[in-house]
Design a protein around this motif. Sequence first.
Motif, PDB file in Angstrom:
ATOM      1  N   TRP A  36      24.227 -34.812   4.850  1.00 32.16           N
ATOM      2  CA  TRP A  36      24.943 -34.750   3.578  1.00 32.16           C
ATOM      3  C   TRP A  36      25.922 -35.907   3.496  1.00 32.16           C
ATOM      4  O   TRP A  36      26.664 -36.168   4.449  1.00 32.16           O
ATOM      5  CB  TRP A  36      25.691 -33.425   3.448  1.00 32.16           C
ATOM      6  CG  TRP A  36      24.790 -32.246   3.279  1.00 32.16           C
ATOM      7  CD1 TRP A  36      24.317 -31.429   4.259  1.00 32.16           C
ATOM      8  CD2 TRP A  36      24.244 -31.762   2.051  1.00 32.16           C
ATOM      9  NE1 TRP A  36      23.498 -30.467   3.715  1.00 32.16           N
ATOM     10  CE2 TRP A  36      23.451 -30.646   2.359  1.00 32.16           C
ATOM     11  CE3 TRP A  36      24.353 -32.162   0.714  1.00 32.16           C
ATOM     12  CZ2 TRP A  36      22.758 -29.915   1.392  1.00 32.16           C
ATOM     13  CZ3 TRP A  36      23.672 -31.438  -0.249  1.00 32.16           C
ATOM     14  CH2 TRP A  36      22.893 -30.327   0.082  1.00 32.16           C
ATOM     15  N   TYR A  37      25.914 -36.566   2.364  1.00 34.02           N
ATOM     16  CA  TYR A  37      26.857 -37.627   2.048  1.00 34.02           C
ATOM     17  C   TYR A  37      27.624 -37.206   0.802  1.00 34.02           C
ATOM     18  O   TYR A  37      27.161 -36.352   0.049  1.00 34.02           O
ATOM     19  CB  TYR A  37      26.127 -38.941   1.769  1.00 34.02           C
ATOM     20  CG  TYR A  37      25.508 -39.597   2.973  1.00 34.02           C
ATOM     21  CD1 TYR A  37      24.418 -39.024   3.625  1.00 34.02           C
ATOM     22  CD2 TYR A  37      26.011 -40.785   3.486  1.00 34.02           C
ATOM     23  CE1 TYR A  37      23.846 -39.621   4.739  1.00 34.02           C
ATOM     24  CE2 TYR A  37      25.440 -41.398   4.592  1.00 34.02           C
ATOM     25  CZ  TYR A  37      24.364 -40.806   5.205  1.00 34.02           C
ATOM     26  OH  TYR A  37      23.812 -41.397   6.313  1.00 34.02           O
ATOM     27  N   ARG A  45      29.712 -44.104  -1.068  1.00 35.66           N
ATOM     28  CA  ARG A  45      29.078 -42.905  -0.541  1.00 35.66           C
ATOM     29  C   ARG A  45      29.242 -42.893   0.976  1.00 35.66           C
ATOM     30  O   ARG A  45      28.850 -43.838   1.668  1.00 35.66           O
ATOM     31  CB  ARG A  45      27.595 -42.891  -0.925  1.00 35.66           C
ATOM     32  CG  ARG A  45      26.877 -41.609  -0.568  1.00 35.66           C
ATOM     33  CD  ARG A  45      25.426 -41.651  -1.016  1.00 35.66           C
ATOM     34  NE  ARG A  45      25.307 -41.782  -2.466  1.00 35.66           N
ATOM     35  CZ  ARG A  45      24.143 -41.739  -3.104  1.00 35.66           C
ATOM     36  NH1 ARG A  45      23.015 -41.579  -2.422  1.00 35.66           N
ATOM     37  NH2 ARG A  45      24.093 -41.867  -4.413  1.00 35.66           N
ATOM     38  N   ASP A  46      29.814 -41.815   1.503  1.00 36.11           N
ATOM     39  CA  ASP A  46      30.091 -41.713   2.940  1.00 36.11           C
ATOM     40  C   ASP A  46      29.407 -40.501   3.549  1.00 36.11           C
ATOM     41  O   ASP A  46      29.233 -39.465   2.896  1.00 36.11           O
ATOM     42  CB  ASP A  46      31.602 -41.590   3.183  1.00 36.11           C
ATOM     43  CG  ASP A  46      32.362 -42.859   2.860  1.00 36.11           C
ATOM     44  OD1 ASP A  46      33.492 -42.756   2.349  1.00 36.11           O
ATOM     45  OD2 ASP A  46      31.812 -43.953   3.112  1.00 36.11           O
ATOM     46  N   LEU A  47      29.066 -40.618   4.815  1.00 34.96           N
ATOM     47  CA  LEU A  47      28.475 -39.516   5.548  1.00 34.96           C
ATOM     48  C   LEU A  47      29.491 -38.391   5.733  1.00 34.96           C
ATOM     49  O   LEU A  47      30.640 -38.635   6.096  1.00 34.96           O
ATOM     50  CB  LEU A  47      27.988 -39.992   6.910  1.00 34.96           C
ATOM     51  CG  LEU A  47      27.435 -38.912   7.840  1.00 34.96           C
ATOM     52  CD1 LEU A  47      26.119 -38.363   7.312  1.00 34.96           C
ATOM     53  CD2 LEU A  47      27.258 -39.461   9.257  1.00 34.96           C
ATOM     54  N   VAL A  48      29.041 -37.160   5.489  1.00 34.18           N
ATOM     55  CA  VAL A  48      29.852 -35.977   5.758  1.00 34.18           C
ATOM     56  C   VAL A  48      29.400 -35.323   7.062  1.00 34.18           C
ATOM     57  O   VAL A  48      30.204 -35.036   7.941  1.00 34.18           O
ATOM     58  CB  VAL A  48      29.745 -34.960   4.609  1.00 34.18           C
ATOM     59  CG1 VAL A  48      30.519 -33.684   4.938  1.00 34.18           C
ATOM     60  CG2 VAL A  48      30.236 -35.560   3.305  1.00 34.18           C
ATOM     61  N   ALA A  49      28.095 -35.074   7.157  1.00 38.15           N
ATOM     62  CA  ALA A  49      27.548 -34.412   8.344  1.00 38.15           C
ATOM     63  C   ALA A  49      26.059 -34.701   8.423  1.00 38.15           C
ATOM     64  O   ALA A  49      25.406 -34.916   7.399  1.00 38.15           O
ATOM     65  CB  ALA A  49      27.784 -32.903   8.298  1.00 38.15           C
ATOM     66  N   SER A  50      25.534 -34.699   9.648  1.00 37.05           N
ATOM     67  CA  SER A  50      24.102 -34.887   9.840  1.00 37.05           C
ATOM     68  C   SER A  50      23.618 -34.008  10.974  1.00 37.05           C
ATOM     69  O   SER A  50      24.409 -33.562  11.825  1.00 37.05           O
ATOM     70  CB  SER A  50      23.773 -36.353  10.126  1.00 37.05           C
ATOM     71  OG  SER A  50      24.339 -36.754  11.353  1.00 37.05           O
ATOM     72  N   PHE A  67      33.496 -27.490   7.968  1.00 37.60           N
ATOM     73  CA  PHE A  67      32.114 -27.545   7.479  1.00 37.60           C
ATOM     74  C   PHE A  67      31.146 -27.325   8.632  1.00 37.60           C
ATOM     75  O   PHE A  67      31.404 -27.746   9.764  1.00 37.60           O
ATOM     76  CB  PHE A  67      31.817 -28.905   6.852  1.00 37.60           C
ATOM     77  CG  PHE A  67      32.524 -29.196   5.562  1.00 37.60           C
ATOM     78  CD1 PHE A  67      33.548 -28.391   5.073  1.00 37.60           C
ATOM     79  CD2 PHE A  67      32.169 -30.310   4.812  1.00 37.60           C
ATOM     80  CE1 PHE A  67      34.193 -28.675   3.892  1.00 37.60           C
ATOM     81  CE2 PHE A  67      32.805 -30.616   3.615  1.00 37.60           C
ATOM     82  CZ  PHE A  67      33.823 -29.783   3.164  1.00 37.60           C
ATOM     83  N   THR A  68      30.027 -26.697   8.322  1.00 30.47           N
ATOM     84  CA  THR A  68      28.966 -26.505   9.317  1.00 30.47           C
ATOM     85  C   THR A  68      27.631 -26.885   8.701  1.00 30.47           C
ATOM     86  O   THR A  68      27.255 -26.356   7.643  1.00 30.47           O
ATOM     87  CB  THR A  68      28.901 -25.049   9.795  1.00 30.47           C
ATOM     88  OG1 THR A  68      30.157 -24.672  10.360  1.00 30.47           O
ATOM     89  CG2 THR A  68      27.820 -24.891  10.865  1.00 30.47           C
ATOM     90  N   ILE A  69      26.919 -27.790   9.368  1.00 29.90           N
ATOM     91  CA  ILE A  69      25.592 -28.181   8.911  1.00 29.90           C
ATOM     92  C   ILE A  69      24.547 -27.457   9.752  1.00 29.90           C
ATOM     93  O   ILE A  69      24.733 -27.264  10.960  1.00 29.90           O
ATOM     94  CB  ILE A  69      25.395 -29.715   8.975  1.00 29.90           C
ATOM     95  CG1 ILE A  69      24.107 -30.127   8.267  1.00 29.90           C
ATOM     96  CG2 ILE A  69      25.437 -30.221  10.413  1.00 29.90           C
ATOM     97  CD1 ILE A  69      23.982 -31.635   8.070  1.00 29.90           C
ATOM     98  N   SER A  70      23.471 -27.047   9.116  1.00 29.19           N
ATOM     99  CA  SER A  70      22.371 -26.389   9.827  1.00 29.19           C
ATOM    100  C   SER A  70      21.067 -26.718   9.098  1.00 29.19           C
ATOM    101  O   SER A  70      21.095 -27.224   7.971  1.00 29.19           O
ATOM    102  CB  SER A  70      22.580 -24.868   9.882  1.00 29.19           C
ATOM    103  OG  SER A  70      22.644 -24.319   8.575  1.00 29.19           O
TER     104      SER A  70
END
Length: 125
Positions: A36-37, A45-50, A67-70
């Motif tokens: 997610w950016y 546009r910047d990276l939030v999580a990968s 934040f939690t990425i899955s």
Amino acid sequence: QVQLVESGGGLVQAGGSLRLSCAASGSIFSIDAMGWYRQAPGKQRDLVASITSGGTTKYVDSVKGRFTISRDNAKKTVYLQMNSLKPEDTAVYHCNAHGVSYYRGSSAYTGLDYWGQGTQVTVSS
């Protein structure tokens, strides 16, 4: 054709939560990494999580602990659970899929980067 469709954005008060989803479609058989950016007005546009296909995650410092990425590899879907939202999290959030391998006819291809159309997240103070 590879397409990414995001959902889950909206308006929330500071301290609230939202969950973003992004589903990839097409004759895809693997995706190396999904992420997610975000892009605020007048900013890049910047990276939030990968997250990689193996589950390794990375976060920008400003969202760590909130934040939690899955991802669900079988569904080709990535999620972003956003808690304790702050006004500075307001932006358009874009889903990214990196290293997407897919079939076209009887041949296999790998595309470098695909993007969703973006979903607006607005956090009011």
